[in-house]
Every structure is written in structure tokens, then in C-alpha cells.
Design a protein around this motif. Structure first.
Motif, short mmCIF file in Angstrom:
data_model
loop_
_atom_site.label_atom_id
_atom_site.label_comp_id
_atom_site.label_asym_id
_atom_site.label_seq_id
_atom_site.Cartn_x
_atom_site.Cartn_y
_atom_site.Cartn_z
N LEU A 70 -47.22 -62.39 -63.08
CA LEU A 70 -46.13 -62.56 -64.05
C LEU A 70 -46.54 -63.47 -65.19
CD1 LEU A 70 -43.05 -62.86 -61.68
CD2 LEU A 70 -43.64 -60.95 -63.18
N ALA A 71 -47.31 -64.51 -64.86
CA ALA A 71 -47.75 -65.45 -65.90
C ALA A 71 -48.75 -64.80 -66.87
CB ALA A 71 -48.39 -66.68 -65.25
N THR A 72 -49.56 -63.87 -66.38
CA THR A 72 -50.52 -63.23 -67.27
C THR A 72 -49.90 -62.12 -68.10
OG1 THR A 72 -51.23 -61.76 -65.49
CG2 THR A 72 -52.53 -63.75 -65.85
N VAL A 73 -48.82 -61.53 -67.61
CA VAL A 73 -48.15 -60.46 -68.34
C VAL A 73 -47.17 -61.03 -69.37
CG1 VAL A 73 -46.60 -58.47 -68.08
CG2 VAL A 73 -48.48 -58.80 -66.49
N ALA A 74 -46.60 -62.17 -69.09
CA ALA A 74 -45.58 -62.75 -69.98
C ALA A 74 -46.07 -62.93 -71.42
CB ALA A 74 -45.09 -64.07 -69.40
N PRO A 75 -47.30 -63.41 -71.67
CA PRO A 75 -47.73 -63.56 -73.07
C PRO A 75 -47.77 -62.23 -73.85
CG PRO A 75 -49.14 -64.86 -71.66
CD PRO A 75 -48.26 -64.04 -70.76
N LEU A 76 -47.96 -61.14 -73.14
CA LEU A 76 -47.97 -59.84 -73.82
C LEU A 76 -46.59 -59.53 -74.41
CD1 LEU A 76 -50.01 -57.76 -71.22
CD2 LEU A 76 -50.82 -58.69 -73.39
N ASP B 203 -50.54 -66.44 -77.16
CA ASP B 203 -51.95 -66.28 -76.79
C ASP B 203 -52.08 -66.00 -75.30
OD1 ASP B 203 -52.77 -66.80 -79.36
OD2 ASP B 203 -52.97 -68.97 -79.01
N PRO B 204 -53.03 -65.14 -74.93
CA PRO B 204 -53.21 -64.86 -73.50
C PRO B 204 -53.72 -66.09 -72.74
CG PRO B 204 -54.78 -63.61 -74.83
CD PRO B 204 -53.90 -64.36 -75.77
#
Length: 74
Positions: free
Chosen positions: A10-16, A21-22
Motif C-alpha cells: 500500500l505504501a508503494t502504490v500510494a505515491p502513484l 515521488d516514489p
């Protein structure tokens, strides 16, 4: 493990979605814990099922026949 991996996913998808910034690539590695946690849980379920099958087979197997009693002389 699964929950940590799910949170990292969830934390890696949220910036999208947020347009920010990723996150660092370490988070992408932590995401793999979700799959590993799922495999560990599945292995535990399979072990439990096999143990229950063994218990049921041992309980339902016929016991050894007892020796016939000798006729009494009366």
C-alpha cells in the motif's frame, strides 16, 4: 509477514495515486513479504489438514483382532 508486506504494498502504490515521488526500492523488496507470508500460512494449513487426516485414519482403523478365547471345560 503478510501484514507487513501488505502495508508495504500500500505504501508503494500510494505515491502513484497521490502524484508524489516514489518510495525507495527497499520498499519494493519488503512487498515480497506479502507473498512469503501467504505461502507460510498456506503451508501451515496443509500441515494441519495432513495431521488431522492422520488422526482420523488412526482412529478409524480397526484394532487388531483379539485372540479367540479357549472353550471352557464345564
Amino acid at each position: 509477514m503478510f501484514l507487513v508486506g501488505a502495508a508495504a504494498t500500500l505504501a508503494t502504490v500510494a505515491p502513484l495515486f497521490l502524484g508524489t515521488d516514489p518510495l525507495p526500492s527497499v520498499f519494493y523488496g519488503v512487498c515480497m513479504l506479502m507473498g512469503a507470508g501467504f505461502l507460510v500460512a498456506a503451508a501451515g494449513v496443509i500441515r494441519s489438514v495432513l495431521a488431522q487426516r492422520r488422526q482420523m485414519a488412526a482412529a478409524s482403523s480397526p484394532s487388531a483382532p483379539s485372540a479367540p478365547s479357549a472353550p471352557s471345560a464345564t
